[in-house]
Design a protein around this motif. Structure first.
Motif, PDB file in Angstrom:
ATOM      1  N   GLN A  22      62.483  23.155 -37.513  1.00 50.88           N
ATOM      2  CA  GLN A  22      63.516  22.232 -37.058  1.00 50.88           C
ATOM      3  C   GLN A  22      63.742  21.129 -38.086  1.00 50.88           C
ATOM      4  O   GLN A  22      64.874  20.733 -38.355  1.00 50.88           O
ATOM      5  N   THR A 115      74.840  25.936 -25.149  1.00 47.79           N
ATOM      6  CA  THR A 115      74.896  24.558 -25.613  1.00 47.79           C
ATOM      7  C   THR A 115      76.325  24.301 -26.083  1.00 47.79           C
ATOM      8  O   THR A 115      76.777  24.884 -27.075  1.00 47.79           O
ATOM      9  N   PRO A 260      67.750  22.623 -29.921  1.00 49.38           N
ATOM     10  CA  PRO A 260      67.039  21.332 -29.938  1.00 49.38           C
ATOM     11  C   PRO A 260      67.997  20.142 -30.010  1.00 49.38           C
ATOM     12  O   PRO A 260      69.028  20.190 -30.691  1.00 49.38           O
ATOM     13  N   ALA A 261      67.639  19.094 -29.309  1.00 45.44           N
ATOM     14  CA  ALA A 261      68.511  17.916 -29.219  1.00 45.44           C
ATOM     15  C   ALA A 261      68.887  17.342 -30.582  1.00 45.44           C
ATOM     16  O   ALA A 261      70.054  16.982 -30.790  1.00 45.44           O
ATOM     17  N   PRO A 262      67.955  17.205 -31.538  1.00 38.45           N
ATOM     18  CA  PRO A 262      68.357  16.650 -32.845  1.00 38.45           C
ATOM     19  C   PRO A 262      69.416  17.499 -33.553  1.00 38.45           C
ATOM     20  O   PRO A 262      70.337  16.960 -34.163  1.00 38.45           O
ATOM     21  N   THR A 264      71.522  19.635 -32.023  1.00 38.14           N
ATOM     22  CA  THR A 264      72.741  19.520 -31.211  1.00 38.14           C
ATOM     23  C   THR A 264      73.494  18.242 -31.541  1.00 38.14           C
ATOM     24  O   THR A 264      74.720  18.252 -31.704  1.00 38.14           O
ATOM     25  N   GLU A 265      72.758  17.146 -31.664  1.00 38.78           N
ATOM     26  CA  GLU A 265      73.403  15.855 -31.945  1.00 38.78           C
ATOM     27  C   GLU A 265      74.066  15.855 -33.319  1.00 38.78           C
ATOM     28  O   GLU A 265      75.197  15.374 -33.470  1.00 38.78           O
ATOM     29  N   THR A 268      77.202  18.075 -33.079  1.00 38.46           N
ATOM     30  CA  THR A 268      78.250  17.446 -32.270  1.00 38.46           C
ATOM     31  C   THR A 268      78.944  16.335 -33.046  1.00 38.46           C
ATOM     32  O   THR A 268      80.172  16.216 -33.040  1.00 38.46           O
ATOM     33  N   GLY A 296      80.635  17.784 -27.037  1.00 39.84           N
ATOM     34  CA  GLY A 296      79.453  17.765 -26.197  1.00 39.84           C
ATOM     35  C   GLY A 296      79.707  17.790 -24.707  1.00 39.84           C
ATOM     36  O   GLY A 296      80.192  18.770 -24.140  1.00 39.84           O
ATOM     37  N   ARG A 300      81.541  20.458 -22.087  1.00 41.19           N
ATOM     38  CA  ARG A 300      80.833  21.127 -20.999  1.00 41.19           C
ATOM     39  C   ARG A 300      81.506  20.866 -19.654  1.00 41.19           C
ATOM     40  O   ARG A 300      81.599  21.758 -18.804  1.00 41.19           O
TER      41      ARG A 300
END
Length: 321
Positions: A22, A115, A260-262, A264-265, A268, A296, A300
């Motif tokens: 990651q 996602t 993973p959030a990092p 995805t951020e 985005t 994001g 959704r």
């Protein structure tokens, strides 16, 4: 003891690998972006246009676009959904087909578990015909459908596609008998069949063949948008013609579940910047892409509304029947 220490060290290394991978993203290898439709269609063009600008926002990001068409988008969506959530596989998609496919048949994906990264385009549905067709107005089409019940043919980009669902809505609102559905794998293989006179009408998106309209080879009867799109300002809306139909394709980019959030951020944010980029906006206009940028959570939420609307439609008229 030496063997035990070696085993423990190896186990610690195994546990560390996901975080290391990651942390290294996206330098390890190119990011594959799966387009679930053939090359040359609206989803494909959108993906190839936006991704270089997104890549420019994330140092080290390289990408490749892969077309995995088939089953009205199901094959490509399954490939994206079941990919490792490591940031190296993303996928293009289009609502409402994204939500419709799992309602009508078994799939290896769940529509709302992706996602959701960014919606980019929202292109209204419409009817395209050959310029020499005797059907010149929406009233003509309705009259022809009633005069030739269950004989006229219409092309779409697949069963459960936005085009197909649009036609079901039109048949209901216009109170006409069903036309014969001829599904294709995408807009690109559909257009030559329309031009060749092998189908009576195409239920597709306004942007799919606008250049052919401007060349005088095709005609649009009406567009299913709230207002006339500036690039097709001479085409009336269905509401203007007395039919309350709003329908279209929302095209965007998703990742597999559990991204993973990092990562995805970062993606985005990169899409948000890319969708405001001047070069992108100019090229999108040149490519006849009506934009509706959402990032994001907003994207959704759109998908969730679509999910609810389709479930209600499925209860009234399952489109596999």
């Amino acid at each position: 003891m030496i063997q035990r220490r070696a085993w423990l060290a190896g186990g610690a290394a195994m546990l560390a690998r996901p975080s290391l991978a990651q942390a290294a993203w996206p330098a390890e290898r190119p990011v594959e972006v799966i387009v679930p439709f053939p090359a040359g269609g609206g989803v494909d063009v959108m993906t190839r246009l936006i991704m270089p600008i997104v890549a420019a926002q994330i140092p080290g990001l390289r990408h490749i676009v892969t077309n995995r068409s088939g089953a009205a988008g199901q094959i490509g969506l399954e490939a994206t959904f079941n990919a490792a959530p490591d940031g190296y596989t993303l996928g293009a998609t289009t609502l409402p087909a994204h939500n419709a496919i799992p309602m009508e048949r078994p799939t290896r994906f769940r529509a709302m578990d992706f996602t959701f990264l960014a919606n980019i385009v929202e292109d209204a549905n419409c009817f395209y015909l050959r310029a020499d067709s005797p059907i010149t107005t929406l009233a003509d089409l309705i009259a022809a459908a009633r005069a030739r019940p269950r004989q006229m043919t219409y092309a779409t980009t697949g069963v459960g596609s936005d085009d197909h669902l649009f036609m079901l809505a039109f048949e209901q609102v216009a109170n006409i008998p069903p036309l014969i559905h001829v599904p294709f794998a995408g807009a690109a293989p559909l257009i030559p069949q329309l031009l060749g006179g092998h189908v009576d009408v195409a239920a597709i998106n306004v942007g799919d063949a606008l250049q052919l309209k401007r060349e005088g080879r095709l005609r649009i009867l009406a567009q299913a948008s709230a207002t006339r799109w500036s690039e097709a300002a001479d085409v009336p809306t269905f509401r203007e013609l007395g039919l309350d139909i709003l329908h279209g394709a929302a095209r965007g980019i998703v990742g597999p579940p559990g991204l993973p959030a990092p990562i995805t951020e970062r993606l985005t944010q990169a899409f948000a910047v890319a969708m405001r980029d001047g070069d992108f906006l100019r090229e999108a206009q040149r490519q006849f892409m009506p934009l509706n940028p959402l990032s994001g959570g907003e994207y959704r939420a759109m998908a969730q509304r679509t999910e609810g609307q389709l479930r209600a439609l499925w209860q009234r008229r399952p489109w596999r029947e």
